[in-house]
Design an enzyme around this catalytic site. Structure first.
Site, PDB file in Angstrom:
ATOM      1  N   CYS A 128       0.806  -1.224   0.000  1.00 14.73           N
ATOM      2  CA  CYS A 128       0.000   0.000   0.000  1.00 14.73           C
ATOM      3  C   CYS A 128       0.839   1.274   0.000  1.00 14.73           C
ATOM      4  O   CYS A 128       0.328   2.349  -0.313  1.00 14.73           O
ATOM      5  CB  CYS A 128      -0.971  -0.011   1.169  1.00 14.73           C
ATOM      6  SG  CYS A 128      -2.151  -1.360   1.003  1.00 14.73           S
ATOM      7  N   HIS A 147      -3.548   7.072   0.631  1.00 13.16           N
ATOM      8  CA  HIS A 147      -3.892   5.727   0.191  1.00 13.16           C
ATOM      9  C   HIS A 147      -5.291   5.419   0.710  1.00 13.16           C
ATOM     10  O   HIS A 147      -5.651   5.822   1.826  1.00 13.16           O
ATOM     11  CB  HIS A 147      -2.858   4.739   0.749  1.00 13.16           C
ATOM     12  CG  HIS A 147      -3.321   3.321   0.693  1.00 13.16           C
ATOM     13  ND1 HIS A 147      -3.716   2.730  -0.477  1.00 13.16           N
ATOM     14  CD2 HIS A 147      -3.480   2.381   1.668  1.00 13.16           C
ATOM     15  CE1 HIS A 147      -4.094   1.488  -0.226  1.00 13.16           C
ATOM     16  NE2 HIS A 147      -3.961   1.252   1.055  1.00 13.16           N
ATOM     17  N   ASN A 180      -9.977  -0.856  -1.587  1.00 10.53           N
ATOM     18  CA  ASN A 180      -8.533  -0.644  -1.453  1.00 10.53           C
ATOM     19  C   ASN A 180      -7.830  -1.233  -2.687  1.00 10.53           C
ATOM     20  O   ASN A 180      -7.826  -2.455  -2.861  1.00 10.53           O
ATOM     21  CB  ASN A 180      -8.063  -1.332  -0.158  1.00 10.53           C
ATOM     22  CG  ASN A 180      -6.571  -1.186   0.083  1.00 10.53           C
ATOM     23  OD1 ASN A 180      -5.810  -0.838  -0.813  1.00 10.53           O
ATOM     24  ND2 ASN A 180      -6.145  -1.479   1.299  1.00 10.53           N
TER      25      ASN A 180
HETATM   26  C1  COA Z   1     -10.883  -5.043   8.976  1.00  8.82           C
HETATM   27  C2  COA Z   1     -11.650  -4.120   9.911  1.00  8.82           C
HETATM   28  C3  COA Z   1     -12.697  -3.347   9.125  1.00  8.82           C
HETATM   29  C4  COA Z   1     -12.356  -4.997  10.945  1.00  8.82           C
HETATM   30  O1  COA Z   1     -13.066  -4.178  11.838  1.00  8.82           O
HETATM   31  P1  COA Z   1     -13.039  -4.494  13.401  1.00  8.82           P
HETATM   32  O2  COA Z   1     -13.961  -3.532  14.042  1.00  8.82           O
HETATM   33  O3  COA Z   1     -11.604  -4.489  13.816  1.00  8.82           O
HETATM   34  O4  COA Z   1     -13.677  -5.883  13.438  1.00  8.82           O
HETATM   35  P2  COA Z   1     -13.170  -7.217  14.147  1.00  8.82           P
HETATM   36  O5  COA Z   1     -12.031  -7.783  13.377  1.00  8.82           O
HETATM   37  O6  COA Z   1     -12.981  -6.937  15.610  1.00  8.82           O
HETATM   38  O7  COA Z   1     -14.398  -8.117  13.954  1.00  8.82           O
HETATM   39  C5  COA Z   1     -15.627  -7.821  14.557  1.00  8.82           C
HETATM   40  C6  COA Z   1     -16.587  -8.928  14.210  1.00  8.82           C
HETATM   41  O8  COA Z   1     -16.954  -8.820  12.818  1.00  8.82           O
HETATM   42  C7  COA Z   1     -16.723 -10.055  12.160  1.00  8.82           C
HETATM   43  N1  COA Z   1     -16.367  -9.821  10.780  1.00  8.82           N
HETATM   44  C8  COA Z   1     -15.139  -9.767  10.214  1.00  8.82           C
HETATM   45  N2  COA Z   1     -15.255  -9.495   8.903  1.00  8.82           N
HETATM   46  C9  COA Z   1     -16.573  -9.374   8.645  1.00  8.82           C
HETATM   47  C10 COA Z   1     -17.299  -9.092   7.480  1.00  8.82           C
HETATM   48  N3  COA Z   1     -16.708  -8.883   6.295  1.00  8.82           N
HETATM   49  N4  COA Z   1     -18.633  -9.017   7.568  1.00  8.82           N
HETATM   50  C11 COA Z   1     -19.268  -9.219   8.744  1.00  8.82           C
HETATM   51  N5  COA Z   1     -18.614  -9.497   9.881  1.00  8.82           N
HETATM   52  C12 COA Z   1     -17.284  -9.569   9.828  1.00  8.82           C
HETATM   53  C13 COA Z   1     -15.629 -10.713  12.954  1.00  8.82           C
HETATM   54  O9  COA Z   1     -15.630 -12.113  12.761  1.00  8.82           O
HETATM   55  C14 COA Z   1     -15.982 -10.316  14.369  1.00  8.82           C
HETATM   56  O10 COA Z   1     -17.010 -11.156  14.824  1.00  8.82           O
HETATM   57  P3  COA Z   1     -17.059 -11.626  16.371  1.00  8.82           P
HETATM   58  O11 COA Z   1     -17.184 -10.366  17.145  1.00  8.82           O
HETATM   59  O12 COA Z   1     -18.259 -12.498  16.406  1.00  8.82           O
HETATM   60  O13 COA Z   1     -15.769 -12.337  16.604  1.00  8.82           O
HETATM   61  C15 COA Z   1     -10.736  -3.116  10.647  1.00  8.82           C
HETATM   62  O14 COA Z   1      -9.942  -3.789  11.593  1.00  8.82           O
HETATM   63  C16 COA Z   1      -9.833  -2.383   9.695  1.00  8.82           C
HETATM   64  O15 COA Z   1     -10.292  -1.644   8.849  1.00  8.82           O
HETATM   65  N6  COA Z   1      -8.505  -2.524   9.823  1.00  8.82           N
HETATM   66  C17 COA Z   1      -7.561  -1.942   8.909  1.00  8.82           C
HETATM   67  C18 COA Z   1      -7.504  -2.818   7.701  1.00  8.82           C
HETATM   68  C19 COA Z   1      -6.781  -2.200   6.546  1.00  8.82           C
HETATM   69  O16 COA Z   1      -6.888  -1.033   6.303  1.00  8.82           O
HETATM   70  N7  COA Z   1      -6.072  -3.039   5.810  1.00  8.82           N
HETATM   71  C20 COA Z   1      -5.377  -2.636   4.663  1.00  8.82           C
HETATM   72  C21 COA Z   1      -4.143  -1.891   5.042  1.00  8.82           C
HETATM   73  S1  COA Z   1      -3.379  -1.225   3.677  1.00  8.82           S
END
Ligand code: COA
Length: 331
Positions: free
Chosen positions: A113, A258, A288
């Site tokens: 990224c 980004h 992304n």
């Molecule tokens: C990925 C992201 C959106 C997840 O959000 P979060 O609030 O951290 O969510 P969590 O990982 O704690 O998951 C919360 C719940 O949603 C669930 N979940 C994960 N992906 C899911 C999806 N696509 N749809 C529905 N539920 C989902 C998880 O299993 C979890 O369930 P649980 O509470 O029963 O265990 C967030 O962490 C994020 O944006 N991180 C940065 C990622 C990024 O930018 N990556 C690229 C970098 S260049």
């Protein structure tokens, strides 16, 4: 020393739109979950048979056209992607063949990224030192072939989309315009926070049949760790790079980050104390697109007339590695 500047910009997005509702049919997710946490509404997917270098070719031709030059004038190619056509040779060579410019040097960058920032910095150094005068700097991704469309991979699968963006970097006619400096960082202690394990050269052989059922063919992410570090490091780096150039936040017309997650960019704006509208976003439409996201955004910003000659902008990004950086430009 000559300053370098961006002489032309181009983007290419495949036509196929995939909405959050389309993803709901593939695994347990919802439009509401995705929009609330990421801002993404839809993304584009390339059709079967399309390579990363095919998308890059289209964006490159548009950037060349924008710069008013032909491919034969390109004297170096810098290509960034995390979804290359094949593991080797680098996709830069495939793009060079498609552009019909044999013998022009090609460098492949593997900085995910932050790939655009790293390759822009390399191009800037080459131009400043007079090594090259017309560098094609391109990023492209075909993520859609390498995402786990099951509940196991849903956290990652919803985030990514395909696309390509390219710029032409060359000497600036005036010292007032161009790339002002760059700051690039990495922290390998977080290398496992966002990764793809399938290529494991310590294993003999490096790929086994068990890799498929055990899911090592798909990317893995510690989402919260990525989020936490991104919203810490991006504002910090932006402040550093502005201080180095004697610039204040109020002097920046637009931040072009980004597009990893709308929330990350909103957090960064809040931490810096700048209005959210000053952080450009198009993640709603494309997801992304990793190495392609910043040049795609830049090309839309220019098309909208949101920046003009003399405006200060800051390009910035954070991603796997972790790697991150910021590049201020006087347009
Ligand atoms: C990925 C992201 C959106 C997840 O959000 P979060 O609030 O951290 O969510 P969590 O990982 O704690 O998951 C919360 C719940 O949603 C669930 N979940 C994960 N992906 C899911 C999806 N696509 N749809 C529905 N539920 C989902 C998880 O299993 C979890 O369930 P649980 O509470 O029963 O265990 C967030 O962490 C994020 O944006 N991180 C940065 C990622 C990024 O930018 N990556 C690229 C970098 S260049």
């Amino acid at each position: 020393m000559t300053r370098s500047r961006i002489l032309g910009v181009g983007r290419f997005l495949p036509e196929k739109r995939v909405t959050n509702f389309d993803l709901e049919k593939m695994f347990d997710t919802s439009d509401e979950w995705i929009q609330q946490r990421t801002g993404i509404v839809e993304r584009r997917y390339a059709e079967e048979g399309v390579y990363c270098s095919d998308l890059a070719l289209e964006a490159s031709l548009r950037a060349l056209n924008d710069a008013g030059m032909g491919a034969e004038e390109v004297d170096f190619i810098i290509f960034a992607t995390l979804s290359p056509d094949h593991h080797f040779p680098g996709s830069g060579c495939h793009l060079q063949r498609k552009l019909g410019i044999p013998e022009v040097g090609c460098l492949d960058v593997r900085n995910q990224c932050s790939g655009f920032l790293y390759r822009l910095a390399v191009a800037d150094a080459f131009v400043k030192t007079g090594v090259y005068r017309r560098i094609l700097v391109v990023g492209a991704e075909v993520h859609s072939s390498a995402l786990d469309f099951t509940n196991r991979g849903r956290d990652v699968a919803v985030l990514f989309g395909d696309g390509a963006g390219a710029v032409i970097v060359g000497p600036s006619e005036t010292p007032d315009r161009g790339i002002l400096s760059f700051r690039l960082h990495a922290d390998g202690r977080y290398a496992d926070a966002l990764r793809l394990d399938i290529w494991d050269i310590s294993k003999k052989p490096y790929i086994t049949e068990a890799d498929i059922p055990e899911g090592r063919v798909w990317p893995k992410m510690k989402g919260k760790e990525v989020f936490r570090m991104a919203v810490t490091k991006l504002p910090e780096t932006i402040e550093q790079v502005l201080a180095e150039n004697g610039l204040r936040l109020e002097q920046i017309r637009l931040f072009i980050p980004h597009q990893a997650n709308l929330r990350i960019n909103q957090f960064c704006a809040a931490r810096l104390g700048v209005p959210e509208e000053k952080f450009f976003s198009n993640i709603q439409r494309y997801g992304n697109t990793t190495a392609a996201s910043i040049p795609i955004a830049l090309s839309e910003v220019l098309e909208q007339g949101a920046i003009g000659e003399g405006d200060h902008i800051v390009l910035c990004g954070f991603g796997a590695g972790f790697t991150w950086g910021a590049v201020p430009i006087r347009w």
